[in-house]
Design a protein around this motif. Structure first.
Motif, PDB file in Angstrom:
ATOM      1  N   LEU A 179       0.812  -1.218   0.000  1.00 34.35           N
ATOM      2  CA  LEU A 179       0.000   0.000   0.000  1.00 34.35           C
ATOM      3  C   LEU A 179       0.844   1.267   0.000  1.00 34.35           C
ATOM      4  N   GLN A 180       2.147   1.125   0.336  1.00 31.04           N
ATOM      5  CA  GLN A 180       3.015   2.301   0.283  1.00 31.04           C
ATOM      6  C   GLN A 180       3.632   2.496  -1.095  1.00 31.04           C
ATOM      7  N   GLU A 212       4.129   3.249  -5.073  1.00 36.08           N
ATOM      8  CA  GLU A 212       3.610   4.361  -5.866  1.00 36.08           C
ATOM      9  C   GLU A 212       2.467   3.937  -6.769  1.00 36.08           C
ATOM     10  N   ILE A 241       0.004   2.166  -6.135  1.00 28.11           N
ATOM     11  CA  ILE A 241      -1.279   2.276  -5.437  1.00 28.11           C
ATOM     12  C   ILE A 241      -1.783   3.715  -5.545  1.00 28.11           C
ATOM     13  N   ARG A 242      -0.857   4.656  -5.432  1.00 32.91           N
ATOM     14  CA  ARG A 242      -1.230   6.053  -5.585  1.00 32.91           C
ATOM     15  C   ARG A 242      -1.761   6.301  -6.994  1.00 32.91           C
TER      16      ARG A 242
END
Lengths: 292, 314, 666
Positions: free
Chosen positions: B208-209, B211, B213-214
């Motif tokens: 989830l950290q 990129e 996911i962003r």
């Protein structure tokens, strides 16, 4: 003007990597990362080595540092030769050739303090007593703009620019004849970049050390280098006096590279763009679609 | 995909040969003479020699190995010194028990570990996550045989819902089979589930950290969609590795759990063989266990290749 | 490849962003303080010390002997004489528990010592040397590790015979294989580290390299592993003793106490509790201690954007002063209008104190304009852009008076409204396209996902549209490449894919966060050309975040300069480049090497960017500014000047800011 006899001579240097084989029984082939490269550097001179990622410029630097097996060719610095490295590089060579890398934090052992980082080469290669060694370390720190109060700190307590200064001090400790600078300022902020470049120039003026300045940024390289060599796909495609290469590049690739540099000057940048479009059309540079 | 399988099998076969050879010579190296063990304390030298001859132990080591190896290739793994039964038959009887427990334990740990890990990974740092993490830490510290003992005390002795001992073959009915392996599976699967939950949580947090996911969120995709369609596949890569260790761990665990529940599985077979020094049985167990583990490893390698396109040959 | 000086990680987690700070105290003392802050780990440590004390002094502490019991009082519940009751032979359970602790800790000590003594040196040497010996040992190690642990241990015990010491030696040998693998892996990773290369270059020999350089760096993870190894050893000892292969009766061990408990399960259930709890709590303590150490050594990590929220509206109702913003080059009806946007992060993890990484930023983005946001690392430029989209990762908090976008208000927007904006109105591209694309899915899947979920297109239509988009960003064989994975694209091609994805919904605004920083020089120009063409075709607005003045010169109409979390200058690129009004902008422009003949040393700005937690009330650039005066110690506002704005009290004086001599003489 006759140039002095070169300090570093690289002749016909090739570095090949074995290519990946799809099956173990396939015949092994190799890709050349560096392909018959020759150049030399005079004492006190700075040679800029420019190229994009994958051009082999860093591999040349690693080969000169004895960190990379050489497939063919010779490297001579002063009176020490290294051929077919991979085995141990003579200690006398280590004293002559040092390096500063791109990532200052990564290249400094995070568990050591500045006094040990800068003093380690002295401890290894000289038998100076401890107190003299510390004096020398302080001297080196002052040369790069740091102070003795920094001696007992760890690398993480410094900013990126200061870490790079520590790396430079460490490289200077043995009074080398040549320092390989592999993208020494490209991970730094613009306002810090110029500080570090100036420190490098001051050090050179004081000690007469030669630099091999490896970078992708032609404007920076032009500022610091007397001569520039342009690398493309493992070969040096053009070499010459810095201003000449940057003003009248001969090889189509150098022309494209030069026209791709963005300039802060607005009118100039607009002209450059138009020129670049012309070049790109004629150069038809095959951009690799897959990363090797 | 095929190339991967072929290379993996190419590695697996010599591995198996290596393991069985090593096991055989380990038995030879043992300072304990099975003949002496059969005869009890202080036998006469003639008796020992006689038994050794009967057992074929007087022949050169290499001949013994040749015989054993050629037998093994034909499915004959020798005989037990004590029951005189063929080792192969003992193994065939014991294997379903152990595999049932391993499978049961795996199901329990997957059912507990993955959802708990995903749930707390998504809420990292919040109250719900802290509760799950606390439970997981405790779960990891509970030795499974103690948990088995507690489960027996609770659900077999005090409230008589499940049988305290014995294994019922699946051929006698799925319900009864499930009933017999329920408690051991829970005992086995809990610790594994805790480990899995922990690893899943950190894998989910790690993904989830990233990129990408962003990127997915920046495209306007709903959070749920981002997690379940994209993130879980990325997180699965480290989890698959954990599951590989998990299966080996469950196999280990079943050795103890079988004894708790008096089941005649590979574990009981091994422990008895060790306590009685029954060399052929021990060798047989190791060879079978190695085969199973290698097969599982193969399956996991293939699923890893599916999850991670970079290692997949095109 | 260039590593960008500005990652999107918030400035608080960038230890190198700050200047030369005087750290109070030594590193070890700080570590200890942080460790004690954790609460659970120090408690676990104290508990472990207590267990060790009990184990060592068991013969003096235990109220009864471990192996002789009162046969007349078997299987008793707890009483005054026997605090934890007696077992079936009438032995005192508490005493046996104490002696059991001895067996457990001794066993763990034996196993772990052997593991470290054998595994550590072997792992160091094999990992560093490599070669056939390494390959052979690793094959063997893999074989051992793939087998069920207990089965291997039991088989080896069959060779040596049962007994606590023998069993634990065997366990130690198997653990040694694990330590070996672990150390080798760490060494292999460390070998790629630049500091090892650096050590080789100065002529450090192998032995010194391994012990002085590599070992101290891998020690933290080793210590954590060894701690957890203690925990598992205790369970293994109990298991082996339970099976009768470890501690032999009548010697007490927590394992064989549980075996006794099982034997009398039907008539004395209480016996199952003490030994079991002893194992559980001890293992728990080791694990908690290990977790504490791990947290101590690991670097603080950023939170996830998954739980990010929209900006919160500022609560204070009265706006004391007019916040001028660079409403440059627009027609008076900006596409986006931002007022007093601030972003804060916790000063330290789990601390209530917050630090502003962006302070009250106000600006407008004109329609059909390309506006660049420029700054150095830690200036807050990327965070500002992410804040507009509600994509600031978890512990970050965003507030703003208003974020107006095309007639809508984004502050206080809920998840659904925000999603709609991201899906249709604002597209984003990031710095490193190969990290921004998901490696486990084809680009076709990633491109079509939002079309299908948001627009409700069919799979077929979405693929056709995706191919059109790839074609638009000039990717050859667009339809074929939909089934490729991101790693099959070069950096420049991957960035084109990102652009295609961002433009799939024809957004009104494209936010490009350092879109060319990770790319090669020639590729950078191609991407900028593409962006310029697409902007002209679609008439969208663009917000480009960059540290590179060259990129600004090439593509932007308007310019905003950020320094230490504040906007310091806003204006059209033409005006600002021609005549910068803020000393920082001027210094920055002066220190960029131009591609022209050398004119002495390079001008440079002295000093470093101040740490965000050490800012005074005055001008944040004051400490580095050659033009600093007394008035600079007071707070400075961003003041409109011409059609731009400047945050400098001396701006009206029209000083010769760009004079190279001022920036060269330090």
């Amino acid at each position: 003007m006759t140039r002095r006899p070169p300090l570093l001579e690289v002749q016909d240097l090739s570095v090949r990597y074995p290519a990946a084989r799809r099956f173990p029984w396939w015949k092994s082939r190799s890709n050349a990362a560096v392909d018959h490269v020759s150049f030399d550097i005079a004492p006190g001179e700075t040679l800029g080595l420019v190229g994009e990622s994958g051009s082999g410029k860093s591999t040349v630097g690693r080969a000169i540092l004895g960190l990379q097996r050489i497939s063919a060719g010779t490297i001579r610095c002063d009176d020490v030769h290294i051929t077919d490295a991979g085995r141990k590089v003579p200690r006398s060579y280590r004293r002559r050739v040092q390096a500063v890398f791109q990532d200052p934090y990564g290249s400094l052992n995070p568990t050591m303090i500045v006094a040990d980082l800068v003093g380690e080469p002295l401890a290894l290669h000289t038998d100076l007593p401890r107190s003299t060694r510390t004096e020398r370390v302080v001297e080196l720190l002052e040369m790069v703009g740091l102070r003795s109060r920094h001696l007992s700190r760890h690398p993480y307590q410094f900013s990126g620019g200061q870490q790079q200064r520590i790396a430079i001090a460490r490289a200077l400790a043995l009074e080398p004849a040549l320092i390989i600078l592999d993208e020494p300022v490209s991970s730094l902020d613009v306002s810090i970049q110029s500080q570090v470049i100036n420190v490098l120039e001051q050090v050179q003026a004081k000690t007469g050390v030669s630099y091999l300045f490896i970078a992708h940024d032609l404007a920076v390289v032009r500022h610091i280098s007397a001569r520039i060599a342009v690398m493309y796909r493992g070969r040096i495609v053009e070499e010459g006096e810095a201003d000449r290469v940057c003003e009248k590049p001969e090889h189509p690739y150098s022309q494209l590279l030069l026209s791709s540099i963005l300039n802060v000057d607005l009118r100039d940048q607009a002209q450059r763009r138009a020129y670049r479009h012309e070049l790109a059309a004629s150069f038809r540079r095959q951009e690799p679609t897959v990363d090797q | 995909m095929w190339r991967l399988m072929v290379t993996r099998l190419c590695i697996a076969v010599p591995m198996l040969v290596l393991v069985s050879t090593a096991t055989f010579f380990l038995g030879i190296l043992s300072p304990i003479d099975p003949a002496e063990f059969v005869l009890g304390p202080d036998p006469s030298q003639e008796q020992v020699d006689l038994v050794r001859k009967e057992m074929g132990l007087d022949r050169p080591v290499l001949t013994q190995f040749q015989d054993w190896a050629s037998g093994a290739l034909h499915g004959d793994l020798g005989r037990s010194l004590f029951t005189d039964e063929p080792v192969a038959r003992l193994l065939v009887q014991a294997l379903p028990v152990t595999l049932s427990l391993t499978l049961g334990g795996l199901v329990v740990s997957l059912l507990v570990g993955i959802p708990a890990g995903v749930w707390s990974g998504i809420r990292a740092g919040r109250a719900g996550d802290r509760v799950v993490t606390g439970l997981v830490t405790i779960g990891q510290a509970v030795p499974h045989f103690w948990l088995a003992l507690l489960l027996i005390l609770a659900f077999a002795v005090h409230i008589k819902i499940f049988p305290a001992v014995g294994y019922v073959s699946i051929s006698r009915g799925t319900g009864q089979w499930l009933n017999s392996i329920a408690l051991p599976s829970i005992a086995l699967g809990t610790a594994g589930g805790a480990v899995l939950a922990r690893q899943t949580r950190s894998a989910v947090i790690g993904v989830l950290q990233q990129e990408y996911i962003r990127t997915a969120l920046a495209q306007g995709l709903p959070r749920r969609r981002v997690v379940f369609k994209f993130a879980l596949k990325n997180a699965a890569i480290p989890i698959v590795t954990v599951i590989a260790f998990e299966v080996a761990g469950l196999f280990s665990g079943s050795i103890v759990i079988e004894r708790m529940f008096s089941m005649q599985g590979i574990g009981s077979l091994t422990v008895d063989a060790v306590l009685r020094r029954d060399p052929d049985v021990i060798q047989g167990v190791i060879v079978v266990a190695a085969t199973i583990m290698i097969l599982i490893q193969l399956a996991l390698d293939l699923s890893y290749a599916w999850l991670n396109p970079k290692v997949r040959p095109i | 490849m260039t590593v960008s000086p500005d990652a999107t990680v918030p400035a608080t987690s960038r230890p190198d962003a700050g200047p030369d700070r005087d750290f109070p105290g030594k590193r070890s003392r700080k570590m200890l303080a942080r460790f004690l802050e954790q609460k659970s780990a120090p408690t676990a440590g104290l508990f472990l010390l207590a267990i060790v004390a009990v184990a060592v002094f068991a013969p003096y502490l235990a109220p009864h002997p471990q192996d002789a019991g009162d046969l007349l009082r078997p299987s008793e519940m707890p009483s005054v004489d026997h605090w934890l009751g007696t077992d079936s032979l009438g032995r005192d359970v508490l005493s046996r528990l104490m002696f059991g602790a001895r067996a457990a800790l001794l066993a763990a000590l034996v196993a772990v010592s052997i593991a470290v003594a054998v595994g550590l040196p072997l792992g160091l040497v094999l990992g560093y040397r490599g070669g056939w010996a390494d390959r052979l040992v690793m094959r063997l190690a893999e074989g051992v590790n793939a087998m069920p642990f207990l089965l291997v241990a039991i088989t080896l015990i069959a060779v040596l015979g049962p007994g606590l010491t023998k069993s634990m030696v065997i366990v130690g040998v198997i653990y040694a294989v694990m330590v070996l693998r672990l150390v080798r892996g760490e060494v292999l990773a460390a070998r790629e580290e630049l500091y090892v290369t650096g050590a080789l270059v100065v002529g450090v020999g192998t032995t010194r390299l391994l012990w002085r350089h590599v070992l101290p760096n891998i020690a933290p993870s080793l210590i954590v592993q060894v701690t957890t190894m203690f925990a598992t050893s205790i369970i293994v000892e109990a298991t082996l003793s339970f099976l009768g292969l470890g501690t032999q009766p009548p010697q007490a061990s927590w394992g064989n106490m549980l075996a006794d408990a099982q034997a009398s399960a039907f008539d004395h259930w209480f016996l199952a509790l003490p030994a079991g709890f002893a194992i559980m709590i001890t293992v728990l303590a080791f694990n908690l201690f290990g977790d504490g150490l791990r947290d101590l050594f690991s670097r603080e990590s950023a939170g996830s954007v998954l739980n990010a929220n929209a900006a919160r509206p500022l609560v204070e109702g009265v706006v004391e002063r007019e916040h001028s913003a660079g409403s440059v080059g627009g027609d008076g009806d900006p596409l986006m209008s931002v007022r007093r946007l601030s972003v804060s992060f916790p000063a330290r993890p789990s601390s209530d104190e917050r630090i502003d990484v962006v302070t009250e930023v106000s600006f407008d983005i004109g329609r059909r304009r390309v506006i660049a946001l420029v700054g150095e690392s830690g200036s807050g430029k990327s965070v500002t852009a992410m804040a507009l989209l509600g994509l600031v990762p978890d512990p970050g908090r965003v507030t703003a008076e208003t974020i107006g976008f095309d007639g809508r208000e984004l502050t206080g927007a809920n998840e659904r409204e925000l999603r709609a904006i991201r899906a249709r109105e604002i597209g984003v591209i990031f710095q490193d396209p190969l990290k921004a694309l998901n490696p486990a899915f084809t680009i076709g899947t990633q491109m079509t996902e939002s079309m299908r979920v948001v627009e409700g297109m069919s799979k077929r239509d979405a693929r056709i549209r995706a191919a059109e988009l790839l074609d638009m960003v000039r990717i050859d064989r667009a339809a074929d490449r939909l089934d490729d994975y991101p790693h099959q694209f070069s950096g420049g091609m991957a960035q084109r894919v990102m652009i295609a994805m961002a433009l799939s919904s024809s957004p009104k605004l494209l936010v490009a966060d350092e879109p060319t920083t990770a790319l090669d020089v020639t590729v950078q120009s191609d991407i900028l050309d593409l962006l310029r063409d697409l902007q002209a075709e679609t008439g969208m607005s663009m917000l480009i975040i960059t540290h590179d003045q060259g990129v600004v010169a090439d593509i932007a109409d308007d310019l905003m300069v950020m320094y230490a979390g504040e906007l310091v200058e806003v204006g059209t690129v033409e005006k600002v480049f021609e005549e910068p009004r803020h000393p920082y902008t001027a210094g920055l422009l002066a220190s960029v090497p131009r591609n022209r003949r050398r004119e002495g040393t390079l001008p440079s700005i002295p000093g470093t960017v101040p740490a965000l937690d050490e800012l005074g009330p005055g001008c944040r650039f004051g400490a580095r500014c050659p033009f600093v005066v007394d008035r600079c110690r007071e707070p400075v506002d961003l003041v409109g000047l011409g059609d731009g704005a400047v945050r400098c009290v001396r701006a009206p004086e029209r000083l010769a800011l760009g004079d190279a001599d001022i920036w060269s003489g330090r």
